[in-house]
Scaffold this motif. Structure first.
Motif, PDB file in Angstrom:
ATOM      1  N   GLY A 233       0.843  -1.243  -0.138  1.00  0.00           N
ATOM      2  CA  GLY A 233      -0.062  -0.027  -0.003  1.00  0.00           C
ATOM      3  C   GLY A 233       0.914   1.321  -0.203  1.00  0.00           C
ATOM      4  N   ARG A 234       0.131   2.527  -0.228  1.00  0.00           N
ATOM      5  CA  ARG A 234       0.814   3.621  -0.424  1.00  0.00           C
ATOM      6  C   ARG A 234       0.033   4.474   0.442  1.00  0.00           C
ATOM      7  NH1 ARG A 234      -1.399   1.140  -4.715  1.00  0.00           N
ATOM      8  NH2 ARG A 234      -1.937   2.847  -6.037  1.00  0.00           N
ATOM      9  N   LEU A 235       0.808   5.329   1.256  1.00  0.00           N
ATOM     10  CA  LEU A 235       0.421   6.588   1.927  1.00  0.00           C
ATOM     11  C   LEU A 235       0.837   7.816   1.338  1.00  0.00           C
ATOM     12  CD1 LEU A 235      -0.808   8.006   4.359  1.00  0.00           C
ATOM     13  CD2 LEU A 235       1.290   7.562   5.611  1.00  0.00           C
ATOM     14  N   VAL A 236       0.119   8.723   1.216  1.00  0.00           N
ATOM     15  CA  VAL A 236       0.375  10.301   0.315  1.00  0.00           C
ATOM     16  C   VAL A 236       0.034  11.169   1.410  1.00  0.00           C
ATOM     17  CG1 VAL A 236       0.242  11.729  -1.441  1.00  0.00           C
ATOM     18  CG2 VAL A 236       0.025   9.346  -1.948  1.00  0.00           C
ATOM     19  N   GLN A 237       0.942  11.871   1.888  1.00  0.00           N
ATOM     20  CA  GLN A 237       0.649  12.949   2.847  1.00  0.00           C
ATOM     21  C   GLN A 237       0.572  14.499   2.426  1.00  0.00           C
ATOM     22  OE1 GLN A 237       0.569  11.468   6.168  1.00  0.00           O
ATOM     23  NE2 GLN A 237      -0.423  13.425   6.760  1.00  0.00           N
ATOM     24  N   ILE A 238      -0.497  15.063   2.436  1.00  0.00           N
ATOM     25  CA  ILE A 238      -0.312  16.399   1.745  1.00  0.00           C
ATOM     26  C   ILE A 238      -0.450  17.620   2.919  1.00  0.00           C
ATOM     27  CG2 ILE A 238      -1.013  15.641  -0.459  1.00  0.00           C
ATOM     28  CD1 ILE A 238      -3.938  16.573   0.483  1.00  0.00           C
ATOM     29  N   ALA A 239      -0.809  17.395   4.025  1.00  0.00           N
ATOM     30  CA  ALA A 239      -0.815  18.403   5.160  1.00  0.00           C
ATOM     31  C   ALA A 239      -0.688  17.929   6.415  1.00  0.00           C
ATOM     32  CB  ALA A 239      -1.947  19.127   4.996  1.00  0.00           C
ATOM     33  N   PHE A 240      -0.563  18.654   7.441  1.00  0.00           N
ATOM     34  CA  PHE A 240      -0.406  18.098   9.021  1.00  0.00           C
ATOM     35  C   PHE A 240      -1.445  18.755  10.037  1.00  0.00           C
ATOM     36  CE2 PHE A 240       3.482  16.969   6.741  1.00  0.00           C
ATOM     37  CZ  PHE A 240       3.601  15.723   7.082  1.00  0.00           C
ATOM     38  N   LEU A 241      -2.693  18.676   9.785  1.00  0.00           N
ATOM     39  CA  LEU A 241      -3.732  19.387  10.716  1.00  0.00           C
ATOM     40  C   LEU A 241      -3.341  19.110  12.247  1.00  0.00           C
ATOM     41  CD1 LEU A 241      -6.981  19.232   8.857  1.00  0.00           C
ATOM     42  CD2 LEU A 241      -5.272  21.201   8.757  1.00  0.00           C
ATOM     43  N   GLN A 242      -2.755  17.955  12.610  1.00  0.00           N
ATOM     44  CA  GLN A 242      -2.273  17.517  13.810  1.00  0.00           C
ATOM     45  C   GLN A 242      -0.799  17.613  13.936  1.00  0.00           C
ATOM     46  OE1 GLN A 242      -4.200  13.921  15.244  1.00  0.00           O
ATOM     47  NE2 GLN A 242      -6.370  14.661  14.752  1.00  0.00           N
ATOM     48  N   GLY A 243      -0.115  17.954  12.950  1.00  0.00           N
ATOM     49  CA  GLY A 243       1.307  17.981  13.435  1.00  0.00           C
ATOM     50  C   GLY A 243       2.183  17.102  12.712  1.00  0.00           C
ATOM     51  N   PRO A 244       3.272  17.342  12.114  1.00  0.00           N
ATOM     52  CA  PRO A 244       4.199  16.516  11.291  1.00  0.00           C
ATOM     53  C   PRO A 244       5.001  15.422  12.310  1.00  0.00           C
ATOM     54  CG  PRO A 244       5.206  18.611  11.648  1.00  0.00           C
ATOM     55  CD  PRO A 244       3.857  18.718  12.425  1.00  0.00           C
ATOM     56  N   SER A 245       5.164  15.638  13.410  1.00  0.00           N
ATOM     57  CA  SER A 245       5.973  14.790  14.111  1.00  0.00           C
ATOM     58  C   SER A 245       5.339  13.616  14.820  1.00  0.00           C
ATOM     59  CB  SER A 245       6.730  15.677  15.228  1.00  0.00           C
ATOM     60  OG  SER A 245       7.528  16.607  14.494  1.00  0.00           O
ATOM     61  N   VAL A 246       5.899  12.576  14.663  1.00  0.00           N
ATOM     62  CA  VAL A 246       5.231  11.049  15.227  1.00  0.00           C
ATOM     63  C   VAL A 246       6.386  10.261  15.515  1.00  0.00           C
ATOM     64  CG1 VAL A 246       4.912  10.276  12.917  1.00  0.00           C
ATOM     65  CG2 VAL A 246       3.348   9.715  15.038  1.00  0.00           C
ATOM     66  N   GLU A 247       6.251   9.297  16.381  1.00  0.00           N
ATOM     67  CA  GLU A 247       7.058   7.998  16.375  1.00  0.00           C
ATOM     68  C   GLU A 247       6.561   6.928  15.637  1.00  0.00           C
ATOM     69  OE1 GLU A 247       8.622   4.930  19.743  1.00  0.00           O
ATOM     70  OE2 GLU A 247       8.642   7.218  20.216  1.00  0.00           O
ATOM     71  N   LEU A 248       7.198   6.266  14.779  1.00  0.00           N
ATOM     72  CA  LEU A 248       6.795   5.463  13.729  1.00  0.00           C
ATOM     73  C   LEU A 248       7.835   4.202  13.801  1.00  0.00           C
ATOM     74  CD1 LEU A 248       4.650   5.038  11.877  1.00  0.00           C
ATOM     75  CD2 LEU A 248       5.990   5.863   9.768  1.00  0.00           C
ATOM     76  N   ASN A 249       7.390   3.014  13.518  1.00  0.00           N
ATOM     77  CA  ASN A 249       8.192   1.697  13.468  1.00  0.00           C
ATOM     78  C   ASN A 249       8.315   1.466  11.931  1.00  0.00           C
ATOM     79  OD1 ASN A 249       9.107  -0.743  13.285  1.00  0.00           O
ATOM     80  ND2 ASN A 249       7.555  -1.911  14.699  1.00  0.00           N
TER      81      ASN A 249
END
Length: 328
Positions: A233-249
């Motif tokens: 699958g593909r995730l396309v990000q175009i904005a960050f209404l809740q912020g751009p920083s996150v911890e991700l595995n």
């Protein structure tokens, strides 16, 4: 054409009340540009971010807000051969749409679709350029795939639902009220998930996962999106209404062969935007001309009420697009 015009400027960074009427010089068409007498201007979240001091315009762009408009071509710069004075167009703008006249590259103009008014046409460029370039050009959406767009009742969302449905994808979306979910279903969504009472991850996993997700929320939605994706699958990000920083595995990206990408439209080159415009002209404008898809309209405000238009948008109570009536 006069030497001066009315415009809405940002008096200082802040809330909607900092939008003030002002007088500015009428822009001149540079090489490759046209000047448009603006009928309507679309209101978009990047305008609000710019107003708040969080989204600076490119150095060569107008400091006035407004990234899309409809109107009539009134002057043409050197090197322009495919537009004429008097042509009715809608256009993606580098800025400056909240004004009676605006200059923009001719290659970023598209004709007003058949049977469509100026008000509706002003709602096309920003969302259609964004959705087409991210969902189809970058995300590679194909017929039969499962597509999720968050914020389905927004301008981006209503456009993405219609386009994905028109090109044969199965469409899923999220929205914050039952009324917004119902509106999304009418546009062609197979399922509209009220995120206040249902977890979209569970819904998508039960369907086998999303092949493509278009997200403008960010924050804790990012790891949830990863869980909701199908293999490859593909995730396309175009904005960050809740912020751009996150911890991700990131191990999940490797083991499930996922792709994460994204873009912002405004900083891209004039040539890149012209390429998007050409694809829209060939693949999407026939659908608009035929009435198979159309912008979803929320509300119209007079130019001098731009602050009310921004307040409406930031309340998140709207469904579809908000426009300013400049000269229409």
């Amino acid at each position: 054409m006069t030497d001066t015009m009315r415009a809405i400027e940002i008096s200082e960074p802040g809330g909607p009340e900092v939008l003030q009427m002002a007088e500015r010089p009428v822009p001149q068409a540079k090489h490759g540009q046209v000047v448009i007498k603006v009928a309507y201007a679309g209101v978009n979240r990047p305008d609000a971010l710019q107003r708040a001091g969080k989204y600076a315009p490119p150095p060569t762009a107008s400091d006035l807000p407004g990234l899309e408009a409809s109107g009539e071509v009134v002057s043409i710069g050197a090197g322009v051969s495919d537009l004429n004075v008097g042509d009715k167009v809608c256009a993606l703008l580098p800025g400056g749409g909240y004004a009676e006249f605006v200059a923009t590259p001719a290659a970023h103009c598209l004709p007003v679709p058949k049977g469509m008014g100026m008000k509706e046409a002003a709602c096309l460029p920003e969302t259609f350029f964004t959705v087409w370039s991210n969902v189809f050009m970058r995300g590679g959406l194909k017929a039969g795939e499962r597509f999720m767009v968050h914020g389905g009742s927004s301008g981006i969302g209503t456009t993405a639902i219609q386009l994905a449905n028109a090109f044969g994808a199965r469409v899923f979306t999220t929205a914050g009220t039952d009324a917004k979910c119902a509106a999304c279903m009418k546009l062609g969504a197979e399922a509209a998930i009220n995120y206040r009472d249902t977890d979209f991850v569970d819904v998508l996993r039960a369907e086998g996962g999303a092949d493509l997700i278009l997200d403008m929320v960010g924050g804790d939605y990012i790891p949830r999106n990863i869980k909701a994706l199908a293999e490859d699958g593909r995730l396309v990000q175009i904005a960050f209404l809740q912020g751009p920083s996150v911890e991700l595995n990131f191990a999940m990206l490797m083991t499930r062969r996922l792709t994460m990408t994204g873009s912002t439209l405004r900083p891209q080159s004039d040539l890149a935007k012209a390429h998007i415009a050409q694809e829209l002209r060939e693949a999407v404008w026939p659908l608009l001309d035929a009435g198979r898809i159309a912008p979803v309209m929320d509300s119209e405000y007079a130019m001098q009420d731009a602050s009310d238009a921004h307040a409406r948008m930031e309340s998140s109570g709207h469904i579809g697009k908000i426009v300013l009536r400049i000269g229409g």
